[in-house]
Design a protein around this motif. Structure first.
Motif, mmCIF file in Angstrom:
data_model
loop_
_atom_site.group_PDB
_atom_site.id
_atom_site.type_symbol
_atom_site.label_atom_id
_atom_site.label_comp_id
_atom_site.label_asym_id
_atom_site.label_seq_id
_atom_site.Cartn_x
_atom_site.Cartn_y
_atom_site.Cartn_z
ATOM 1 N N GLN A 40 0.725 -1.282 -0.126
ATOM 2 C CA GLN A 40 -0.071 0.229 -0.027
ATOM 3 C C GLN A 40 1.066 1.335 -0.151
ATOM 4 O OE1 GLN A 40 -3.213 0.220 -0.571
ATOM 5 N NE2 GLN A 40 -3.500 2.129 -0.137
ATOM 6 N N LEU A 95 1.980 1.866 -3.498
ATOM 7 C CA LEU A 95 0.977 2.138 -4.349
ATOM 8 C C LEU A 95 0.754 3.879 -4.186
ATOM 9 C CD1 LEU A 95 -0.660 1.048 -6.288
ATOM 10 C CD2 LEU A 95 -2.457 0.823 -4.386
ATOM 11 N N ARG A 144 3.714 5.782 -5.563
ATOM 12 C CA ARG A 144 3.640 5.829 -7.092
ATOM 13 C C ARG A 144 2.529 6.651 -7.492
ATOM 14 N NH1 ARG A 144 5.939 5.057 -12.002
ATOM 15 N NH2 ARG A 144 4.404 4.684 -13.554
ATOM 16 N N ARG A 193 -2.875 -0.637 -12.766
ATOM 17 C CA ARG A 193 -1.891 -0.444 -11.554
ATOM 18 C C ARG A 193 -1.798 1.077 -11.209
ATOM 19 N NH1 ARG A 193 -0.248 -2.455 -6.620
ATOM 20 N NH2 ARG A 193 1.771 -2.053 -6.452
ATOM 21 N N ASP A 247 -4.958 2.526 -10.028
ATOM 22 C CA ASP A 247 -5.058 2.245 -8.609
ATOM 23 C C ASP A 247 -3.857 3.257 -7.939
ATOM 24 O OD1 ASP A 247 -7.108 0.322 -9.221
ATOM 25 O OD2 ASP A 247 -5.236 -1.457 -8.799
ATOM 26 N N ALA A 248 -2.841 3.348 -8.336
ATOM 27 C CA ALA A 248 -1.876 4.313 -7.548
ATOM 28 C C ALA A 248 -2.491 5.733 -7.477
ATOM 29 C CB ALA A 248 -0.541 4.088 -8.058
#
Length: 128
Positions: A22, A25, A28, A121, A124-125
């Protein structure tokens, strides 16, 4: 007792692994939102010396380009004035399609065509 210690160790390791993932993430997302995507360029108010950082992402620039006038909205997690009531799916949909959760189209100035190609991805970040 050994079984308890082993179970506790496995649970702790799994929890730390999720926390690290997490954290990665979020890092990022910070890089994308504040770097490449430059969200603050539109969504952060400006003063004589540039961005007003204590109001980061609380709404910003306005454009009066006929046939419309638009002001970049508050994209903070504030539930009353920002997007805090939006789900992760709502945010992703708005970024990718340009449609808010209430069905209203975002202004054409929002680069949703670019966001369509953002990887799952990275999306999501950004949301994290």
């Amino acid at each position: 007792m050994i079984r308890f210690i082993a179970t506790f160790t496995v649970a702790l390791t799994a929890t730390l692994g999720v926390a690290n993932a997490q954290s990665d993430l979020v890092k990022r997302g910070d890089y994308l939102v504040n770097g490449i995507l430059t969200c603050g360029n539109c969504h952060t108010p400006k003063g004589p010396k540039g961005d007003i950082m204590e109001k980061a992402f609380s709404g910003g620039l306005s454009w009066d380009e006929p046939p419309f006038k638009v002001t970049a909205p508050n994209i903070t997690p504030d539930k009353e004035t920002g997007i805090g009531k939006w789900s992760d799916a709502d945010i992703k949909k708005a970024l990718r399609t340009g449609v808010r959760p209430d069905g209203v189209q975002l202004a054409m100035i929002m680069p949703t065509d670019f966001y369509e190609i953002v990887t799952a991805r990275d999306m999501d970040a950004i949301v994290a």
